[in-house]
Design a protein around this motif. Structure first.
Motif, PDB file in Angstrom:
ATOM      1  N   SER A 114     -10.752  -4.233  -1.725  1.00 56.29           N
ATOM      2  CA  SER A 114     -10.432  -3.043  -0.937  1.00 56.29           C
ATOM      3  C   SER A 114     -11.600  -2.084  -0.899  1.00 56.29           C
ATOM      4  N   SER A 153       1.518   2.514   4.906  1.00 55.66           N
ATOM      5  CA  SER A 153       0.323   3.330   5.098  1.00 55.66           C
ATOM      6  C   SER A 153       0.389   4.002   6.465  1.00 55.66           C
ATOM      7  N   ASP A 154      -0.249   5.155   6.577  1.00 50.08           N
ATOM      8  CA  ASP A 154      -0.226   5.890   7.847  1.00 50.08           C
ATOM      9  C   ASP A 154      -0.990   5.166   8.945  1.00 50.08           C
ATOM     10  N   SER A 155      -1.944   4.308   8.580  1.00 56.19           N
ATOM     11  CA  SER A 155      -2.718   3.587   9.583  1.00 56.19           C
ATOM     12  C   SER A 155      -3.264   2.296   8.985  1.00 56.19           C
ATOM     13  N   TYR A 200       0.829  -1.205   0.000  1.00 59.02           N
ATOM     14  CA  TYR A 200       0.000   0.000   0.000  1.00 59.02           C
ATOM     15  C   TYR A 200       0.860   1.250   0.000  1.00 59.02           C
ATOM     16  N   ASP A 201       0.249   2.358  -0.432  1.00 59.15           N
ATOM     17  CA  ASP A 201       0.954   3.627  -0.343  1.00 59.15           C
ATOM     18  C   ASP A 201       0.618   4.309   0.978  1.00 59.15           C
ATOM     19  N   LYS A 202       1.092   5.503   1.152  1.00 59.72           N
ATOM     20  CA  LYS A 202       0.926   6.220   2.417  1.00 59.72           C
ATOM     21  C   LYS A 202      -0.543   6.430   2.787  1.00 59.72           C
ATOM     22  N   SER A 203      -1.394   6.579   1.779  1.00 58.00           N
ATOM     23  CA  SER A 203      -2.812   6.824   2.030  1.00 58.00           C
ATOM     24  C   SER A 203      -3.616   5.549   2.208  1.00 58.00           C
ATOM     25  N   GLY A 204      -2.955   4.389   2.074  1.00 58.50           N
ATOM     26  CA  GLY A 204      -3.653   3.123   2.254  1.00 58.50           C
ATOM     27  C   GLY A 204      -4.233   2.544   0.978  1.00 58.50           C
ATOM     28  N   LYS A 205      -3.866   3.098  -0.171  1.00 58.64           N
ATOM     29  CA  LYS A 205      -4.341   2.560  -1.439  1.00 58.64           C
ATOM     30  C   LYS A 205      -3.374   1.478  -1.923  1.00 58.64           C
ATOM     31  N   ASP A 239      -0.692  -0.465  -3.723  1.00 61.39           N
ATOM     32  CA  ASP A 239       0.437   0.044  -4.505  1.00 61.39           C
ATOM     33  C   ASP A 239       1.516  -1.038  -4.518  1.00 61.39           C
ATOM     34  N   GLY A 291      -0.283  -3.625   6.533  1.00 62.80           N
ATOM     35  CA  GLY A 291      -0.523  -2.309   5.942  1.00 62.80           C
ATOM     36  C   GLY A 291       0.680  -1.389   5.992  1.00 62.80           C
TER      37      GLY A 291
END
Length: 434
Positions: A433, A388-390, A224-229, A231, A385
């Motif tokens: 997702s 990702s930030d969370s 995942y990327d930082k926003s949780g999408k 990747d 995750g």
């Protein structure tokens, strides 16, 4: 799925986690109210606990619960052991009918999924009462979602690199410290008839996907990327898969591993057909006493770009809204967290404690492999995750799901380019997702 001899919880549950999306998202929680008496069992805090080890674990957990003596005015507690088979349906149906627990353990991302459905009670007030300094870094905050703590940690499950000391010595190989020395050791081990990177790729287990993710995280990658999408198709991930293809080409990842269960891999590791593997804590328990000193945890590998990492799950305890008084639940939970040290004292779990005071116990310190995992592997452990930030609810459907299972089989066959495999994985993750 056949349970791993010393780790039945992780291996018997991971294959069913992919069912989470359908069960959680299909409206089964619509009958869940904000509060009610049924969930507390008519004045009793109902504690539902998953099977985290052999029968001795359930016996110990039941005793801890039954020993709870609430203060005047607080509810007593009851214990119910929940098998991993069909656990998603068990929880969903019970909550929908307002007969679920007040508090429970569960799958790593279960709390996120239930919280999104309105069933989980925030744990913010409880967390403020905890001695957070006694917890290893990161495990409490990882359970924060949409501004609230939705569960509290009690243990972690992690994958570490294990090796047979005698086999490396026989092959004239050094204990690996990075990817280059890992490959070099695998080449030497192959010459004495031992596979250097044991894996389990059968559809009935998810250890294989965990091993691949551990290597991806060791190279600074993630899903995942930082926003949780999602990747997946990144340079670091491609590099990791190409390295694993190299291990296939040199015979370190044998073709037989594609159909291996965790029991098959354990048998190979014990017999000496596999010399190294990424696996959970407690591997020495699978060996006869005379051979247990030959089973050793290595230090975390250094990836090609200097990264260190592996995959881990934060086992947690969650509270539910369908209970008469959350104060009663929190009183029991505070007691329970202060008494679970007995699980490590009695050696009935192989998960790693998240409290420093438990790690410091003499009974824990006697196991050199556990001490090394706690000191070196826990700090570099990353969740599904990672990047990702969370954490977020859809991880429950990805963890142990079909996308990772198919991906694992492709990786272990070693014939498909890394980028192509990651593109397919990305589509599979996107399909489940949010």
């Amino acid at each position: 799925m056949s349970a791993h001899p010393s780790n039945p919880a992780r291996y018997s549950r991971r294959s069913v986690l992919g069912l989470g999306a359908a069960a959680f998202g299909g409206g089964l929680l619509t009958a869940c109210g904000g509060s009610g008496s049924a969930g507390s069992g008519g004045g009793t805090v109902k504690f539902w606990d998953m099977v985290w080890g052999p029968a001795a674990y359930t016996t110990a957990a039941r005793k801890v619960t039954q020993a709870y003596q609430p203060k005047t005015g607080r509810a007593a507690a009851s214990y119910q052991s929940i098998p991993w088979a069909n656990f998603v349906q068990t929880f969903s149906s019970a909550i929908a009918s307002n007969t679920g627990p007040a508090v429970s353990t569960g799958a790593g991302f279960q709390a996120f999924q239930f919280y999104a459905q309105g069933a989980i009670a925030p744990a913010d007030d409880f967390v403020r009462t905890m001695d957070q300094s006694d917890f290893i870094p990161g495990v409490i905050d990882a359970l924060k979602y949409q501004g609230s703590y939705i569960a509290v940690p009690w243990a972690t499950d992690i994958r570490a690199l294990w090796y047979r000391k005698s086999l490396l010595e026989k092959a004239g190989a050094e204990v690996p410290t990075d990817w280059d020395t890992l490959k070099q050791a695998c080449v030497k081990l192959k010459k004495i008839g031992a596979s250097g990177f044991g894996m389990a790729g059968a559809a009935s287990t998810t250890l294989g996907s965990q091993q691949i993710l551990a290597m991806m995280y060791n190279n600074g990658g993630g899903l995942y990327d930082k926003s949780g999408k999602p990747d997946c198709v990144t340079d670091r991930n491609i590099e990791t898969l190409e390295f694993l293809r190299e291990l296939v080409s040199v015979g370190a990842i044998d073709k037989r591993f594609v159909s291996y269960t965790t029991d098959n891999l354990t048998a190979d590791f014990v017999s000496g057909k596999a010399a190294m593997t990424l696996a959970p804590p407690g591997q020495e328990a699978n060996f006869p006493a005379a051979l247990q000193d030959d089973v050793v945890v290595a230090s975390p590998l250094t990836g090609p770009h200097g990264d260190k990492g592996t995959i881990r799950w934060i086992n947690n305890i969650m509270m539910y809204k369908n209970t008469a008084a959350q104060a009663d639940t929190e009183a029991f939970l505070a007691y329970y967290l202060d008494h679970i040290k007995t699980y490590w004292q009695q050696h009935v779990v192989t998960t790693m404690p998240v409290r420093k005071s438990i790690i410091a116990l003499p009974e824990f310190q006697k196991n050199a492999n556990n001490v090394k995992i706690a000191a070196e592997w826990q700090p570099v452990g990353k969740t599904l995750g990672t990047l990702s930030d969370s954490l977020f609810p859809s991880l429950n459907a990805v963890d142990g799901g079909q996308a990772l299972s198919a991906f694992t089989q492709q990786v272990m066959q070693g014939t498909t380019p890394g980028k192509s495999m990651l593109q397919t994985l990305q589509k599979g993750i996107e399909a489940v997702s949010d």
